[in-house]
Design an enzyme around this catalytic site. Sequence first.
Site, PDB file in Angstrom:
ATOM      1  N   GLY A 191       0.831  -1.195   0.000  1.00  0.00           N
ATOM      2  CA  GLY A 191       0.000   0.000   0.000  1.00  0.00           C
ATOM      3  C   GLY A 191       0.867   1.248   0.000  1.00  0.00           C
ATOM      4  N   GLY A 244      -5.876   2.879  -6.395  1.00  0.00           N
ATOM      5  CA  GLY A 244      -6.641   3.262  -5.216  1.00  0.00           C
ATOM      6  C   GLY A 244      -7.386   2.110  -4.593  1.00  0.00           C
ATOM      7  N   HIS A 302      -8.420  -1.834   2.775  1.00  0.00           N
ATOM      8  CA  HIS A 302      -8.964  -2.093   4.105  1.00  0.00           C
ATOM      9  C   HIS A 302     -10.291  -2.849   4.085  1.00  0.00           C
ATOM     10  CE1 HIS A 302      -5.627   0.093   5.373  1.00  0.00           C
ATOM     11  NE2 HIS A 302      -6.170   1.047   6.098  1.00  0.00           N
ATOM     12  N   ASP A 312      -3.849   1.161  10.808  1.00  0.00           N
ATOM     13  CA  ASP A 312      -5.301   1.256  10.971  1.00  0.00           C
ATOM     14  C   ASP A 312      -5.876   0.059  11.711  1.00  0.00           C
ATOM     15  OD1 ASP A 312      -5.479   3.763   9.705  1.00  0.00           O
ATOM     16  OD2 ASP A 312      -5.441   2.807   7.741  1.00  0.00           O
TER      17      ASP A 312
END
Length: 225
Positions: free
Chosen positions: A45, A80, A149, A175
């Site tokens: 990422g 993305g 995610h 995260d």
Amino acid sequence: MTDTMPSALLDHARAAKGFMPEDEGALLHRIALERLPHGPALEVGTYCGKSGIYLGAAAQQVSAATGETAVVFTVDHHRGSEENQAGWEHHDSSVVDPEFGLMDTLGQFRKNIARAGLEDHVIAVVGQSTSVARHWRTPLSLLFIDGGHGEQPARDDFAGWAHWVDHGGYLAIHDVFPDPADGGRPPYELIYLPALASGQFTEVAVTGSLRVLQRTSGAAGDPLG
């Protein structure tokens, strides 16, 4: 070798688009300084390279101290993640390719890494995480997972990459929110918890949503669990 990130590189990290708070970036930089003398690091990422600058700064410092070029591989398709798409919270229309109508962060990443003078240390691998992982065979001193995610991307990143962390190496996960009120669940439920449940990782550091686990049994390539 000082563990302080050079101020010029910190300015580049601050200026780059991304979602890495500075205190979490400082932890990422510190653990990279610790582990890069033992082998390469890999980030899943990339987005526009903010966290890559924190990692690359450590690689540059390790290289200067050891005389050996330390490197960070950073894997991303640059289209993305789900949460970056139009209509989602983290969409940024400035990184949409007008010809294809798709996200394309590769150019921003390359500019940010070049501006920071880190092209010798941060190596872009452009492709789907699952495709790259299928062919990866190199032990990692540090793995930083900050990819998609959603449930399937998180599950795939853990299955594809975590077993390449070498004994004593670090698995850093971004995260991670144990409390669902704080954020999405996949990095916590499908990466962090399975790593601990494998019995091969022990948590060693926490800053914000960044969790760092150390591989305390097994070796790179060994199955987890």
